[in-house]
Design a protein around this motif. Sequence first.
Motif, PDB file in Angstrom:
ATOM      1  N   GLN A 379       0.809  -1.210   0.000  1.00 25.87           N
ATOM      2  CA  GLN A 379       0.000   0.000   0.000  1.00 25.87           C
ATOM      3  C   GLN A 379       0.846   1.265   0.000  1.00 25.87           C
ATOM      4  O   GLN A 379       0.558   2.211  -0.742  1.00 25.87           O
ATOM      5  N   VAL A 380       1.882   1.294   0.824  1.00 30.18           N
ATOM      6  CA  VAL A 380       2.746   2.478   0.889  1.00 30.18           C
ATOM      7  C   VAL A 380       4.200   2.019   0.849  1.00 30.18           C
ATOM      8  O   VAL A 380       4.670   1.359   1.779  1.00 30.18           O
ATOM      9  N   ILE A 381       4.894   2.367  -0.235  1.00 27.94           N
ATOM     10  CA  ILE A 381       6.303   2.015  -0.399  1.00 27.94           C
ATOM     11  C   ILE A 381       7.130   3.289  -0.262  1.00 27.94           C
ATOM     12  O   ILE A 381       6.857   4.285  -0.944  1.00 27.94           O
ATOM     13  N   ASP A 382       8.123   3.266   0.601  1.00 30.53           N
ATOM     14  CA  ASP A 382       9.015   4.414   0.691  1.00 30.53           C
ATOM     15  C   ASP A 382       9.775   4.559  -0.627  1.00 30.53           C
ATOM     16  O   ASP A 382      10.247   3.553  -1.180  1.00 30.53           O
ATOM     17  N   PRO A 383       9.910   5.778  -1.163  1.00 29.09           N
ATOM     18  CA  PRO A 383      10.592   5.947  -2.455  1.00 29.09           C
ATOM     19  C   PRO A 383      11.979   5.323  -2.509  1.00 29.09           C
ATOM     20  O   PRO A 383      12.404   4.848  -3.575  1.00 29.09           O
ATOM     21  N   GLU A 384      12.694   5.282  -1.383  1.00 25.13           N
ATOM     22  CA  GLU A 384      14.030   4.677  -1.390  1.00 25.13           C
ATOM     23  C   GLU A 384      13.987   3.185  -1.689  1.00 25.13           C
ATOM     24  O   GLU A 384      14.976   2.615  -2.163  1.00 25.13           O
ATOM     25  N   ASP A 385      12.862   2.549  -1.431  1.00 27.33           N
ATOM     26  CA  ASP A 385      12.771   1.097  -1.598  1.00 27.33           C
ATOM     27  C   ASP A 385      12.245   0.671  -2.962  1.00 27.33           C
ATOM     28  O   ASP A 385      12.319  -0.511  -3.310  1.00 27.33           O
ATOM     29  N   VAL A 386      11.724   1.602  -3.749  1.00 27.68           N
ATOM     30  CA  VAL A 386      11.158   1.241  -5.046  1.00 27.68           C
ATOM     31  C   VAL A 386      12.168   0.528  -5.942  1.00 27.68           C
ATOM     32  O   VAL A 386      11.851  -0.506  -6.547  1.00 27.68           O
ATOM     33  N   PRO A 387      13.421   1.015  -6.075  1.00 23.87           N
ATOM     34  CA  PRO A 387      14.363   0.320  -6.971  1.00 23.87           C
ATOM     35  C   PRO A 387      14.710  -1.096  -6.536  1.00 23.87           C
ATOM     36  O   PRO A 387      15.167  -1.905  -7.345  1.00 23.87           O
ATOM     37  N   ARG A 388      14.508  -1.428  -5.274  1.00 23.17           N
ATOM     38  CA  ARG A 388      14.937  -2.724  -4.756  1.00 23.17           C
ATOM     39  C   ARG A 388      14.096  -3.876  -5.296  1.00 23.17           C
ATOM     40  O   ARG A 388      14.563  -5.021  -5.305  1.00 23.17           O
ATOM     41  N   PHE A 389      12.873  -3.604  -5.730  1.00 24.16           N
ATOM     42  CA  PHE A 389      12.022  -4.683  -6.242  1.00 24.16           C
ATOM     43  C   PHE A 389      12.669  -5.340  -7.455  1.00 24.16           C
ATOM     44  O   PHE A 389      12.768  -6.573  -7.534  1.00 24.16           O
ATOM     45  N   ALA A 390      13.110  -4.534  -8.407  1.00 22.73           N
ATOM     46  CA  ALA A 390      13.758  -5.099  -9.592  1.00 22.73           C
ATOM     47  C   ALA A 390      15.110  -5.689  -9.243  1.00 22.73           C
ATOM     48  O   ALA A 390      15.491  -6.758  -9.740  1.00 22.73           O
ATOM     49  N   GLU A 391      15.851  -5.025  -8.370  1.00 25.02           N
ATOM     50  CA  GLU A 391      17.176  -5.510  -8.003  1.00 25.02           C
ATOM     51  C   GLU A 391      17.127  -6.879  -7.352  1.00 25.02           C
ATOM     52  O   GLU A 391      18.019  -7.717  -7.575  1.00 25.02           O
ATOM     53  N   LEU A 392      16.093  -7.128  -6.557  1.00 24.53           N
ATOM     54  CA  LEU A 392      15.984  -8.385  -5.812  1.00 24.53           C
ATOM     55  C   LEU A 392      15.104  -9.421  -6.507  1.00 24.53           C
ATOM     56  O   LEU A 392      14.909 -10.518  -5.981  1.00 24.53           O
ATOM     57  N   GLY A 393      14.553  -9.097  -7.673  1.00 21.23           N
ATOM     58  CA  GLY A 393      13.694 -10.046  -8.381  1.00 21.23           C
ATOM     59  C   GLY A 393      12.388 -10.318  -7.685  1.00 21.23           C
ATOM     60  O   GLY A 393      11.838 -11.428  -7.778  1.00 21.23           O
ATOM     61  N   VAL A 394      11.850  -9.313  -6.991  1.00 26.24           N
ATOM     62  CA  VAL A 394      10.618  -9.476  -6.224  1.00 26.24           C
ATOM     63  C   VAL A 394       9.403  -9.334  -7.139  1.00 26.24           C
ATOM     64  O   VAL A 394       9.359  -8.446  -7.998  1.00 26.24           O
ATOM     65  N   VAL A 395       8.419 -10.199  -6.948  1.00 29.18           N
ATOM     66  CA  VAL A 395       7.132 -10.056  -7.612  1.00 29.18           C
ATOM     67  C   VAL A 395       6.266  -9.131  -6.763  1.00 29.18           C
ATOM     68  O   VAL A 395       6.033  -9.394  -5.584  1.00 29.18           O
TER      69      VAL A 395
END
Length: 551
Positions: A379-395
């Motif tokens: 629901q609420v993602i801190d902007p600093e964490d947005v790039p980590r989804f692609a970096e970590l292969g998260v769905v």
Amino acid sequence: MVLTVFHGGVVAADPRSPGQGDGAAQGDATALAVRDGVIAAVGPDAEALLGEADHVVDLDGAFLGPAFADGHAHPLFGGMEDLGPQIRSCGSVDEIVAAVAAYAEENPDQEWIIGASYDATLAPAGLFDAAWLDEAVPDRPVVLKAWDYHTLWVNSAALRAAGIDAGTPDPDRGRIVRREDGSPLGTLQEYGALELVERVAPGYSLSRRVSALESATWTLAASGITWVQDAWAALEHLDVYLETARQGRLNTRLNLAFLAEPGRWRENLDTFVAAREAVQAVGSDLLTAQTIKFFADGIIESHTACMLSPYADSPEDTGLPNWSQDELNDALAAVDRLGFQAHIHAIGDGAIRMALDGIEETARRNGPRDRRPVLAHLQVIDPEDVPRFAELGVVANFEPLWAREDDVMNLLTIPRLGSPRSERQYPIGSLVERGVAVSFGSDWPVTCHEPVPGLATAVTRQTPDHLPAGGWLPTERVDVDAALAAYTSGVAHQAFAEDRWGSLRPGLSADLVLLSHDPRDVAQEEIQDIQVKGTWLAGRRTHTALLPAAH
């Protein structure tokens, strides 16, 4: 070998990747051939097989696409809602109380009255009083789940049966809402508190639960769905899934996620493995158990979502994390070593960061592999964490029906979050733009199970009456191709199944949905009116509505 040819409509044989604009997708065809449940040919090659087909289905100009899949739902819970008082449509506390009273009168021998799912906006701050239910049923326990399934409203008899009184401390991972004198109000929040009641409440018989699960999968099939991530398959309900599969009464594929709980997960590791083996032993291609569920936090509306900074309306409260970072790291790494996929409920920005940190630590400890960990709801993602989804292969699994400005959002959510967090909710568009693997789900029965309304909401970010104009947080809208992909190939990626289903290519399972109109070729405000006319699971018709008969 049985050959069926579908023709006379639009076949979305090769949907384009998200973000390529509007209009018809490249590779559209007018025919598709299915041989023994597997797609045999698409386009001219399928047309060429018309003369030898055992069955021909006239699409009558409609749209045939890959069936929808649901990346996060609770079908057994959905089916069991029909077993108690029907309160979901009630528009006031008085209506709920009347429905419970009528049900109790009709079922005098039922020791407990158990139902779901009431609208939490019907009482101030979502807090409901046991005394209101006492008026309807003073002599038997009443237990009602809120629409969020993170909250219970109970009467005084249920509190007594569970041993909850003014002296009962708040349990780990739970909260007992209290009156000013310390006595329990009748509202219990989060699973640590819910289980105080649920562990003493009687369950339904196996036969009734099997029927409920069968009914739920019929309901899902009728909305065009052929695969579901069951996002919380309680171990005590494993017999339901096994028996339903043994009897051939599943109408969608189900992948089970068993729950890992703080303080208990170590003792359950062998049980998880044994449960997975029991599912495999049934030998049904409709039932798997490859996933472990984690609740990183609760929900914003009850101040139990874990936030990085305090709630706007509760300045000293940052929510209720369910795990310490160290224990979550250990649990994620342990289930990963056993070959399970992690599926993590994470709503607040604090919980999302904790989950991402745990996934990163798992990879450090266990080494690289194709894990596809799932973070659900987001629901609420801190902007600093947005790039980590692609970096970590998260769905990134979203429930798109939540991404709109409705009563829950205005009355409960936005006052809790304040600005700027309210403007960061459900950043679907931002993650799609970054190339993150995005899947969609419903969280049914928390919200509607039907993908078509979710598809419309993802594209418009509007309520069904098309408000607000331009959409809520419109920069997070996605185009219809991206939304369709999130409900089909996106979930197939989540399920490690892109080589088995999720698109219409020769050699893949014939999991198909027939829609009254092409979602890519109607006005955005008309998407919600599209009807599901037929569903096929591996070539077997599991739903039909006004569809010309095969001949």
